[in-house]
Design an enzyme around this catalytic site. Structure first.
Site, short mmCIF file in Angstrom:
data_model
loop_
_atom_site.label_atom_id
_atom_site.label_comp_id
_atom_site.label_asym_id
_atom_site.label_seq_id
_atom_site.Cartn_x
_atom_site.Cartn_y
_atom_site.Cartn_z
CB CYS A 80 -1.01 0.29 1.13
SG CYS A 80 -2.18 -1.37 1.11
CG ASP A 81 5.14 2.94 0.65
OD1 ASP A 81 5.07 4.04 -0.72
OD2 ASP A 81 6.07 3.03 0.97
#
Length: 129
Positions: A80-81
């Protein structure tokens, strides 16, 4: 060798020797459709085996088993970065969660630079004779 008989060559082996040694098997663990583009999330990313995408701009050879019409797609890692994006603007057939994607020539600087960022463990290594 006659051309280099008076030289001693010292080099880091890196991709020249170890690059082709490893094939990575990844699995699609998530899927979304955003602004006309399929996003597929893999169980490995730039904080795992794909650090070479960022630091060395490596394009790892990819093998998929699905065929058919191709669509604008993105492959991203699991963290999710926003930097954990492996391939943008690629054409892939519609994939499903659980599909495998193989990446060859992953041997250099992959497991050595992998981390457990955001709680995702490094891929297991399996040796095959």
């Amino acid at each position: 060798n006659n051309y280099f008989s008076h030289y001693r060559i010292i080099a880091e082996p890196g991709r020249v020797i170890g690059g082709t040694a490893v094939t990575l098997v990844t699995r699609i663990i998530g899927k979304s459709y955003r602004d006309g583009v399929w996003w597929y999330y893999l169980d490995d990313g730039v904080y795992g085996s794909f650090s070479g995408k960022i630091y060395d701009h490596v394009e790892y050879p990819m093998t998929i088993s699905r065929t058919g019409q191709r669509f604008a797609s993105v492959l991203a890692g699991p963290t999710c970065d926003s930097i954990d994006v492996l391939y943008e603007n690629i054409q892939l057939p519609e994939m499903v969660i659980g599909d495998l994607i193989l990446f060859s020539s992953m041997g250099a600087y992959t497991s050595a630079s992998a981390s457990n960022f955001n709680g995702y463990k490094k891929p297991d290594l399996v040796l095959i004779d």
